[in-house]
Design a protein around this motif. Structure first.
Motif, PDB file in Angstrom:
ATOM      1  N   TRP A   7       4.807   2.814 -47.071  1.00  0.00           N
ATOM      2  CA  TRP A   7       3.481   2.626 -46.489  1.00  0.00           C
ATOM      3  C   TRP A   7       2.342   2.798 -47.484  1.00  0.00           C
ATOM      4  CZ3 TRP A   7       3.507   0.044 -42.273  1.00  0.00           C
ATOM      5  CH2 TRP A   7       4.604   0.109 -41.418  1.00  0.00           C
ATOM      6  N   THR A   8       2.631   3.191 -48.715  1.00  0.00           N
ATOM      7  CA  THR A   8       1.573   3.454 -49.683  1.00  0.00           C
ATOM      8  C   THR A   8       0.669   2.238 -49.880  1.00  0.00           C
ATOM      9  OG1 THR A   8       2.931   5.074 -50.826  1.00  0.00           O
ATOM     10  CG2 THR A   8       1.076   4.166 -52.051  1.00  0.00           C
ATOM     11  N   GLN A  11       1.869   1.734 -36.558  1.00  0.00           N
ATOM     12  CA  GLN A  11       2.363   3.076 -36.867  1.00  0.00           C
ATOM     13  C   GLN A  11       1.314   4.138 -36.549  1.00  0.00           C
ATOM     14  OE1 GLN A  11       5.489   4.101 -37.987  1.00  0.00           O
ATOM     15  NE2 GLN A  11       6.039   2.000 -37.501  1.00  0.00           N
ATOM     16  N   HIS A  13       1.286  -3.749 -39.216  1.00  0.00           N
ATOM     17  CA  HIS A  13       2.305  -2.763 -38.839  1.00  0.00           C
ATOM     18  C   HIS A  13       1.852  -1.338 -39.143  1.00  0.00           C
ATOM     19  CE1 HIS A  13       4.726  -6.424 -38.579  1.00  0.00           C
ATOM     20  NE2 HIS A  13       5.324  -5.754 -37.625  1.00  0.00           N
ATOM     21  N   LEU A  14       0.996  -1.173 -40.148  1.00  0.00           N
ATOM     22  CA  LEU A  14       0.401   0.138 -40.388  1.00  0.00           C
ATOM     23  C   LEU A  14      -0.424   0.557 -39.165  1.00  0.00           C
ATOM     24  CD1 LEU A  14      -0.382   2.602 -42.092  1.00  0.00           C
ATOM     25  CD2 LEU A  14      -2.204   1.200 -43.103  1.00  0.00           C
ATOM     26  N   VAL A  48       6.258  -3.981 -43.655  1.00  0.00           N
ATOM     27  CA  VAL A  48       5.248  -3.055 -44.164  1.00  0.00           C
ATOM     28  C   VAL A  48       4.019  -3.868 -44.562  1.00  0.00           C
ATOM     29  CG1 VAL A  48       4.770  -1.304 -45.900  1.00  0.00           C
ATOM     30  CG2 VAL A  48       7.059  -1.515 -44.954  1.00  0.00           C
ATOM     31  N   GLY A 102       2.554   9.225 -46.008  1.00  0.00           N
ATOM     32  CA  GLY A 102       2.749   7.893 -46.584  1.00  0.00           C
ATOM     33  C   GLY A 102       2.296   7.804 -48.024  1.00  0.00           C
ATOM     34  N   ILE A 152      -1.583   1.475 -46.845  1.00  0.00           N
ATOM     35  CA  ILE A 152      -2.551   2.565 -46.677  1.00  0.00           C
ATOM     36  C   ILE A 152      -3.660   2.428 -47.724  1.00  0.00           C
ATOM     37  CG2 ILE A 152      -2.893   5.064 -46.919  1.00  0.00           C
ATOM     38  CD1 ILE A 152      -0.055   5.393 -45.655  1.00  0.00           C
TER      39      ILE A 152
END
Length: 78
Positions: free
Chosen positions: A64-65, A15, A11-12, A7, A57, A68
């Motif tokens: 994912w917070t 996604q 990787h975000l 994470v 998220g 993000i």
């Protein structure tokens, strides 16, 4: 089976279906910005699927917070 996807910002981007290379991330951040009064998920450059991923998220306080929020900060130019 447990999800073992790392994470982080790259990787975000994966996604979100975006190029996750360091150069592509830097280019995305350099060419996109958000006004302070607009929520990240409401930025006009997201697809509906990307918008949904960002909302979920953040609302779920999911893994994912943090990335993000990191992206959100980087897209808000001073």
């Amino acid at each position: 089976m447990m999800d073992t996807t790392p994470v982080d910002l790259s990787h975000l981007f994966e996604q979100l279906g975006l190029d996750s290379s360091d150069e592509a991330i830097a280019q995305f951040i350099a060419t996109h910005d958000i006004d302070h009064h607009i929520h990240l998920s409401q930025a006009p450059f997201w697809t509906p699927a990307q918008k949904s991923f960002i909302i979920e998220g953040l609302e779920a306080d999911a893994l994912w917070t943090e990335p993000i929020e990191q992206l959100d900060t980087q897209l808000r130019k001073l």
